[in-house]
Design an enzyme around this catalytic site. Sequence first.
Site, PDB file in Angstrom:
ATOM      1  N   LYS A 168      41.819   6.215 -31.364  1.00 43.38           N
ATOM      2  CA  LYS A 168      42.229   6.421 -32.763  1.00 43.38           C
ATOM      3  C   LYS A 168      41.124   7.149 -33.518  1.00 43.38           C
ATOM      4  CE  LYS A 168      42.028   3.457 -36.260  1.00 43.38           C
ATOM      5  NZ  LYS A 168      41.550   4.358 -37.321  1.00 43.38           N
ATOM      6  N   GLY A 219      31.255   3.007 -36.209  1.00 46.31           N
ATOM      7  CA  GLY A 219      31.537   3.200 -37.629  1.00 46.31           C
ATOM      8  C   GLY A 219      30.588   2.362 -38.450  1.00 46.31           C
ATOM      9  N   SER A 220      31.023   2.004 -39.631  1.00 47.23           N
ATOM     10  CA  SER A 220      30.108   1.325 -40.559  1.00 47.23           C
ATOM     11  C   SER A 220      29.997  -0.166 -40.225  1.00 47.23           C
ATOM     12  CB  SER A 220      30.609   1.508 -41.983  1.00 47.23           C
ATOM     13  OG  SER A 220      31.844   0.848 -42.133  1.00 47.23           O
ATOM     14  N   GLY A 224      32.752  -2.920 -38.950  1.00 48.47           N
ATOM     15  CA  GLY A 224      32.440  -3.652 -37.711  1.00 48.47           C
ATOM     16  C   GLY A 224      32.629  -5.152 -37.890  1.00 48.47           C
ATOM     17  N   GLU A 241      29.074  -0.080 -32.427  1.00 43.44           N
ATOM     18  CA  GLU A 241      27.944   0.807 -32.755  1.00 43.44           C
ATOM     19  C   GLU A 241      28.045   1.084 -34.248  1.00 43.44           C
ATOM     20  OE1 GLU A 241      25.596   1.474 -30.850  1.00 43.44           O
ATOM     21  OE2 GLU A 241      26.367   1.177 -28.829  1.00 43.44           O
ATOM     22  N   CYS A 275      24.343   8.479 -37.476  1.00 44.92           N
ATOM     23  CA  CYS A 275      23.906   7.077 -37.510  1.00 44.92           C
ATOM     24  C   CYS A 275      22.428   6.961 -37.195  1.00 44.92           C
ATOM     25  CB  CYS A 275      24.733   6.248 -36.544  1.00 44.92           C
ATOM     26  SG  CYS A 275      24.713   6.880 -34.871  1.00 44.92           S
ATOM     27  N   GLU A 371      21.856   2.819 -46.547  1.00 49.62           N
ATOM     28  CA  GLU A 371      22.093   4.008 -45.719  1.00 49.62           C
ATOM     29  C   GLU A 371      22.890   5.026 -46.527  1.00 49.62           C
ATOM     30  OE1 GLU A 371      25.148   3.582 -42.751  1.00 49.62           O
ATOM     31  OE2 GLU A 371      24.169   4.970 -41.391  1.00 49.62           O
TER      32      GLU A 371
END
Length: 470
Positions: A168, A219-220, A224, A241, A275, A371
């Site tokens: 996806k 992703g973020s 997560g 991750e 990232c 971030e």
Amino acid sequence: MQSFPMLINGELVQGNRSLNVINPATEEVFQQITCADESQFEQAIAAAKGAFAQWQTVDMQTRRDSLNKLADALEAQTGVFAELLTQEQGKPLAESTAEVGFSCAFIRYFAQSELPIETYQDDETSKVELHRKPLGVVAGMVPWNFPLMIGCFKLAPAVLSGNTFILKPPATTPLCVLKLADICQQIFPKGVVNIITDNNDLGHILSAHPDVAKVAFTGSTPTGKKIMSAASGTLKRLTLELGGNDAGIVLPDVDPKKIAPAIFATAFMNCGQVCIALKRLYVHEDIYDDLVHELSELANSAVVGNGLHDGVTFGPIQNKAQFIKVQEYLADAKDNGVIAAGGEVLDGPGFFMRPTIVRDVTDGCKVVDEEPFGPILPVIKYKSIDDAVERANNSVFGLGGSVWSNDFDKAYEVAKRLECGTSWINQHLNFGPTVPFGGAKESGIGVEFAQEGLLEYTQVHVINIAKQTF
Ligand code: NAD
């Protein structure tokens, strides 16, 4: 407009909903495509579940051949994919071309990987073997910064180890991943690889579904956590991750002019939307002013514009929501530090901002502690190395970190003290298929790449034999 169908159960299908894809360099609707609704998510899961029974028995060589065919087909269309990637994602064409190349390299690496049976004990009385079995249906969900490469480095280990797969892509950059659908349809048996997109609203179906055995997510950190929570009901396997706020520590023995280009490149690649970009730079007071000056010169020389245009080194921020978020970090930088270079949002159209160096700033404000995921680098002065290490480690994140020095032994001792998944010395952001990659603390769970990453797509199965007869 082209058609970008999804792939469900071996069929190229249109979705039941429409989705506009915006080119971040022009803010124009660049493609109108369709995306899946709940029922099509269910169809994809059912297709992957149905295909698993057969695919897990297929010999390794056949799986290897399929992956090599995928890499060959992708490589043969490098130019087409690269141009599409720049249009949907924004990065300069050279970086998009590199992303296609990296995608192929990851697929080929996993295509030659092995899952050997390990023997733990073999004597007169017993034999103990450890086998690696596939898990079942794996769902891969990817972010918008490197959608093609991240999609490929989840697909390849998943199907090589005998799982079936649902990929996806994110709603703002779905096109390159959807373009793989056509290639995958010709290579894999029906249901082995399914590609569906949503409007950033249906990922929870994959995370919670009892027929999905594993989620491999990039992703973020907030997303997560949602996935982990949704997955708990079925004790799904997870590889997460997540976000990072990587610190770099520069020791006083380096030449600022010589080191600045490497630091700049690793902080601002893909407009800082990486990232493992260097996101906080701690510089010893002896060279602070000189290094800030050199980084500012590089920032001032960046050519910002449409990534398809010749000479552009710096594309737009990928989407409007992120563009707005980065401007909040820019305001925070102005409140808490001094802008040494950049600091301007360009007049539209396009989500453009000049690379920004922030000086005279320190920990305790948003632009340092969080971030930004955009083109802003805060540069923080330190006196003692112990203080710099403590501040670098004082973060909920722990993805990467780096130490920059001509004294390798000293740098090595500092690198060992960083609380993160990867410590680099005299570099940052260097990664690839042969080196395990994962985050500490809230930067993630599990590892990707190399043999350790491949094993995360498998279930340990011990066969324990007593050598006795009755
Ligand atoms: P995001 O978390 O918003 O979205 C990532 C993906 O998750 C998208 O495909 C989205 O549709 C999907 N998603 C959203 N909500 C979901 C839910 N509830 N359940 C399941 N899926 C859901 O991240 P983003 O904004 O696309 O990417 C930026 C973030 O990703 C940054 O924090 C960055 O550091 C991180 N990132 C991490 C790595 C890494 O390897 N650690 C690599 C790239 C990006």
